[in-house]
Design an enzyme around this catalytic site. Structure first.
Site, PDB file in Angstrom:
ATOM      1  NE  ARG A  88     -96.711  44.489 118.811  1.00  0.00           N
ATOM      2  CZ  ARG A  88     -97.557  43.472 119.027  1.00  0.00           C
ATOM      3  NH1 ARG A  88     -98.836  43.718 119.259  1.00  0.00           N
ATOM      4  NH2 ARG A  88     -97.135  42.234 119.022  1.00  0.00           N
ATOM      5  CG  ASP A 131     -94.021  43.569 117.393  1.00  0.00           C
ATOM      6  OD1 ASP A 131     -94.580  44.210 116.468  1.00  0.00           O
ATOM      7  OD2 ASP A 131     -94.334  42.414 117.697  1.00  0.00           O
ATOM      8  CG  ASP A 154     -90.185  36.558 124.913  1.00  0.00           C
ATOM      9  OD1 ASP A 154     -89.102  35.989 125.143  1.00  0.00           O
ATOM     10  OD2 ASP A 154     -90.782  36.480 123.825  1.00  0.00           O
ATOM     11  CB  SER A 175     -93.739  33.473 117.859  1.00  0.00           C
ATOM     12  OG  SER A 175     -94.078  34.814 118.101  1.00  0.00           O
TER      13      SER A 175
HETATM   14  N1  ARG Z   1     -94.277  40.174 111.017  1.00  0.00           N
HETATM   15  C1  ARG Z   1     -95.464  40.797 111.514  1.00  0.00           C
HETATM   16  C2  ARG Z   1     -95.180  42.242 111.802  1.00  0.00           C
HETATM   17  O1  ARG Z   1     -94.073  42.626 111.914  1.00  0.00           O
HETATM   18  C3  ARG Z   1     -96.062  40.059 112.677  1.00  0.00           C
HETATM   19  C4  ARG Z   1     -95.250  40.073 113.892  1.00  0.00           C
HETATM   20  C5  ARG Z   1     -95.844  39.229 114.958  1.00  0.00           C
HETATM   21  N2  ARG Z   1     -95.313  39.644 116.229  1.00  0.00           N
HETATM   22  C6  ARG Z   1     -95.043  38.805 117.186  1.00  0.00           C
HETATM   23  N3  ARG Z   1     -94.576  39.305 118.279  1.00  0.00           N
HETATM   24  N4  ARG Z   1     -95.215  37.527 117.071  1.00  0.00           N
HETATM   25  O2  ARG Z   1     -96.068  43.034 111.913  1.00  0.00           O
END
Ligand code: ARG
Length: 416
Positions: A95, A124, A16, A173
């Site tokens: 984040r 995110d 990405d 992922s």
């Molecule tokens: N679902 C989790 C969250 O929103 C983990 C997300 C993982 N992020 C990723 N870019 N793979 O905090």
């Protein structure tokens, strides 16, 4: 300053963010892209991948170490017993730390734009932008805005000979930092699919081995680990022989991830309600978080009054919601932390945790602030409760249930 337009990209070296580099120049008209990777405890290999990919792309690349700051936030989360639907918030808490570090680099480097590679489905994007939109830099999310699919990204990268082979992304992922490792995507998305053992990297499958360790707290913050003695068949060695007090948060978390992960502690497989309403199946590993959260809760149970415990549950819930949203800087969070700080002045002491069958179970706790009096409980001698005697309870016992008895009598009379 020149009139070269520069944009700072949150860069991991994955597919990405790699395709974002040419797109920012071609589709968004930037002259230069700089990549920023923020260290919140990802594995070494991820930095090597980011570094290699950046070099191959001829990308100006910055790495910022935010581990210590992130670990402190994780410990604030422990004080708030923070968990969202069983997830201790690793990605969510990281984040805002990452976004803030990138914003700082962007300003130093004279950038006018900020970009991330998130899609339009996840959390995110919201967490990054909550921080970035407080600046006057342009915020760009190429993958989301151009509606890119993974297939498109793959063929786009091949066409342009972008360096993607170095990254061994596999089919899942994965997001890893000090506090948790998440694995999602591919067949794991199907809620009925049982994940293979291979998705786990931090945790072994639980075995019959057990271990008791002691976790020390001061003001609700974890400060020490004593790995104690292991009680069984295997020849696994505890990594440390005596109590190590006043460990740095980063070190404490890393050591505990290793230790507890070896006993299969800290796996969760949950249905998670994302911020945009999607229900998504998620798998996580978080050995240190599980141990510290369980130990901290056990110590609070010992030192807080019944009503403080009940009220703090609500406070902790609100803290966790804001944590999940990536809004740990909200005024509400500061206010909640006022209450939390007041309660944590007594959360000092230690908790014995037993690793057994993949669980991290509190099996002993002690604190100078324990709201517990052996004398009061046994009625043997005079104690801090003053001159209360057993017979004093007679009056209380007579009253207990008075209203219920009366109410039932009235109900029955009206039935006749
Ligand atoms: N679902 C989790 C969250 O929103 C983990 C997300 C993982 N992020 C990723 N870019 N793979 O905090």
């Amino acid at each position: 300053m020149s009139d070269t337009e520069r944009v700072a990209l949150a860069f991991s070296g994955g597919l990405d963010t790699t395709v974002c580099v040419p797109l920012l120049e071609e589709e968004y008209g930037y002259d230069e892209v700089i990549g920023v990777t923020v260290d919140v405890g990802q594995p070494e290999a991820e930095f090597a991948e980011a570094e290699e990919t950046a070099e191959a792309l001829d990308l100006e690349h910055y790495v910022v170490d935010a581990k210590a700051e992130f670990a402190e936030l994780c410990f604030d989360a422990v004080r708030a017993n923070a968990s969202y639907q069983g997830y201790p918030l690793g990605t969510a808490l990281a984040r805002p730390v990452i976004a803030t570090s990138i914003l700082e680099v962007a300003k130093e480097q004279g950038c006018t734009g900020l970009a991330h590679g998130s899609t339009g489905k996840g959390n995110d994007q919201l967490r990054f932008e909550a921080v970035w939109r407080d600046s006057d830099l342009e915020v760009i999310a190429p993958v989301r805005e151009l509606g890119l699919t993974r297939e498109f990204e793959q063929s786009y990268a091949e066409e342009r000979d972008l360096p993607i082979e170095g990254g061994d992304e596999g089919k899942y992922s994965i997001d890893t930092n000090l506090w948790s490792r998440s694995v999602e995507g591919s067949e794991l998305e199907e809620p009925s699919y049982v994940p293979p053992e291979g998705i786990y990297e931090w945790t072994n499958a639980p075995t019959a081995d057990t271990l008791e360790i002691e976790v020390g707290f001061e003001n609700g913050y974890p400060v020490s680990l004593d790995p104690g003695e292991q009680s069984s068949q295997s020849n696994r060695n505890a990594t440390r022989s005596d109590a190590d007090s006043d460990m740095e948060p980063v070190e404490l978390i890393e050591e505990l991830n290793d230790l507890a992960g070896g006993y299969g502690v800290g796996r969760s497989d949950i249905m998670e309600d994302r911020m945009l309403g999607l229900k998504v199946r998620e798998n996580y590993e978080h050995p240190a978080a599980t141990v510290l959260l369980n130990a901290h809760a056990a110590l609070e149970d010992l030192v807080l009054t019944k009503e403080e415990r009940a009220f703090k549950k609500q406070v902790d819930h609100e803290w966790s919601e804001k944590g999940y949203q990536g809004l740990v800087n909200a005024p509400l969070v500061s206010a909640l932390e006022g209450f939390i700080a007041e309660t944590q002045t007594r959360v000092t002491g230690s908790v014995t945790i037993r690793f057994e069958g993949g669980q991290a179970r509190p099996v002993g706790r002690s604190s100078p602030y324990a709201v517990y009096s052996a004398e009061a409980a046994s009625f043997n001698t005079e104690d801090i409760t003053g001159s209360i005697e057993q017979s004093d309870a007679t009056g209380v016992a007579k009253y207990h249930g008075f209203q219920e008895r009366l109410a039932n009598r009235v109900i029955n009379q009206n039935k006749e």
